[in-house]
Structures are given as C-alpha cells and as structure tokens.
Design an enzyme around this catalytic site. Structure first.
Site, PDB file in Angstrom:
ATOM      1  N   LYS A  87      -4.252  -7.298   8.981  1.00 33.71           N
ATOM      2  CA  LYS A  87      -4.691  -5.940   8.634  1.00 33.71           C
ATOM      3  C   LYS A  87      -5.676  -6.017   7.470  1.00 33.71           C
ATOM      4  CE  LYS A  87      -2.317  -1.497   8.203  1.00 33.71           C
ATOM      5  NZ  LYS A  87      -1.016  -0.923   7.811  1.00 33.71           N
TER       6      LYS A  87
HETATM    7  C1  E4P Z   1      -0.818   2.508   8.478  1.00 31.63           C
HETATM    8  O1  E4P Z   1      -1.002   1.430   8.929  1.00 31.63           O
HETATM    9  C2  E4P Z   1      -0.228   2.780   7.182  1.00 31.63           C
HETATM   10  O2  E4P Z   1       0.709   1.785   6.880  1.00 31.63           O
HETATM   11  C3  E4P Z   1       0.538   4.073   7.129  1.00 31.63           C
HETATM   12  O3  E4P Z   1       0.580   4.722   8.372  1.00 31.63           O
HETATM   13  C4  E4P Z   1       0.185   4.945   5.985  1.00 31.63           C
HETATM   14  O4  E4P Z   1       1.020   6.071   6.026  1.00 31.63           O
HETATM   15  P1  E4P Z   1       1.231   7.019   4.757  1.00 31.63           P
HETATM   16  O5  E4P Z   1       0.027   7.866   4.618  1.00 31.63           O
HETATM   17  O6  E4P Z   1       2.441   7.823   5.137  1.00 31.63           O
HETATM   18  O7  E4P Z   1       1.465   6.131   3.584  1.00 31.63           O
END
Ligand code: E4P
Length: 217
Positions: A87
C-alpha cells in the site's frame, strides 16, 4: 464485489473470515498502532499472522514517503507472503514506486485517494487497486460517492485493470451505494459489514417462525 475488512485486529479478522465472505484485509499505520504493533519485526510478524488467517489480498502500508525507502520497505513487505499488496500513498514518489512494483509484478494499492485525477495517475502507474476515502470526504461535506462514480467512468472509458477499492466506509449504506455504482471492492470495519444483516422484518418473521415451529413439535 470483493469484501475486505479494514482493521489490524486479529479477533475481528477471524470473525469476518468465519463468515465465509471475506476476500482480504486492509490495514494502515493508524490501525496497526491501535493494536499496539510497533517495531519492524512485530509489524512483519503481524502481517504474516494475518496472511495465515485470510487467504486473500492483504494490504500492508509502507511507513516511509521517499521513493528509495518505499521500494525497500515494499520489497520487504512483499517478501512476507505472495498475498501481500503493498500500500503506497498518493504522492509523487508514490507514483514512481507504483510503477516500480508494477514492473516487478508485485501487487499495489494506492491509498489516500481524494480526487479522480489522483485515481487516474495511480492507474496509469499500474496500481492494482486505488483506495478512494469516502467517509473522510463526507466528513468535510463533500459527497464521497460522486468520486466513486467519476473513477468508475474514467476506468471504464479506458478499460483500466485497476480496481476501485472504496475505503473509509462508515455505514452499510456506503457499501450498498458502492455496489450500485460498481466499485470493485469495499474495505470496511466489521460493524458496517454485520449491519448489512439487519432488518426488523427479518427479526419479526423469524420470531414468528420459531414460535410456530414449537407448535409443530
Ligand atoms: C483504507 O485503506 C484505510 O485504511 C481506511 O479505510 C481509512 O478509513 P478511516 O477514514 O475510517 O480512517
């Protein structure tokens, strides 16, 4: 539509896996820190454990922000297990890193996507997934679902293989609307996935069936 769980919590990952509908897991540095995972060895081990629980794409985020550091870190993460998806944040060096991993055949997920232009750049660089953050856009009164629609149109226009992984999901309605638009995948906290189960008429109907079943025995 793929269902990923957005957590580093092993109990929740196991619970979702036991449902039999899970296609993978996404994490981020905040979710890892929430579980008290710190230090390189602990991080790598935690991802290894997640890969042993779920047979699907496991997104592991790099902590660095320069090209050289991101490719070093990503190579180490990818070496943990073939299901690891590296990622990478949506920054200039991130685009270069996405291209590097794409050339090497290592899967990637470009995170922190908040505009169609960012998604287009990530797709051009060969990202396997882009992660538009719906909830965080909704939080600032911008309709996150519009972004999913825009990206869907652009990727369909040019037949990009990059999958739309709708992230920052806050409710079951987010999941349903993503499905209607045609997002390839969602990543969600366990609660929102489980809330898809609920309907008062199901509860009422089942209570009646259970009561009537007793009359039959
Ligand atoms: C995506 O890959 C992120 O880890 C995640 O969905 C972020 O979510 P949040 O806005 O609830 O922190």
């Amino acid at each position: 539509m793929k269902f990923f769980i957005d957590t580093a919590n092993l109990e929740q990952i196991k619970e979702a896996q036991d449902l039999g509908i899970l296609d993978g897991v996404t994490t981020n540095p905040s979710l890892m820190a929430k579980e008290g995972i710190s230090g390189k060895e602990a991080v790598l081990n935690h991802y290894k454990t997640i890969c042993e629980i779920v047979d699907g794409d496991i997104s592991a985020e790099v902590l660095s922000t320069t090209y050289e550091e991101m490719i070093k870190e990503g190579d180490e993460l990818a070496a943990i297990h073939p299901n690891i998806v590296v990622k990478i944040p949506m920054i200039k060096d991130g685009i270069k890193a996405l291209k590097y991993f794409s050339m090497k055949g290592i899967k990637t997920n470009c995170t922190l996507i908040f505009s169609a232009g960012q998604a287009l750049l990530a797709a051009k660089a060969g990202a396997n997934y882009v992660s538009p953050f719906l909830g965080r856009l909704d939080d600032i009164s911008v309709d996150g679902m519009n972004l999913i629609e825009e990206i869907r149109i652009i990727f369909d226009n040019y037949m990009f293989d990059t999958e739309i992984l709708a992230a920052s999901i806050r409710s079951p309605m987010h999941i349903i609307n993503c499905a209607k638009i045609g997002a390839d995948a969602i990543t969600s906290p366990l609660d929102s996935i489980l809330n898809l189960l609920n309907h008062p008429l199901t509860d009422k109907g089942l209570a009646q069936f259970v009561a009537d079943a007793k009359k039959m025995s």
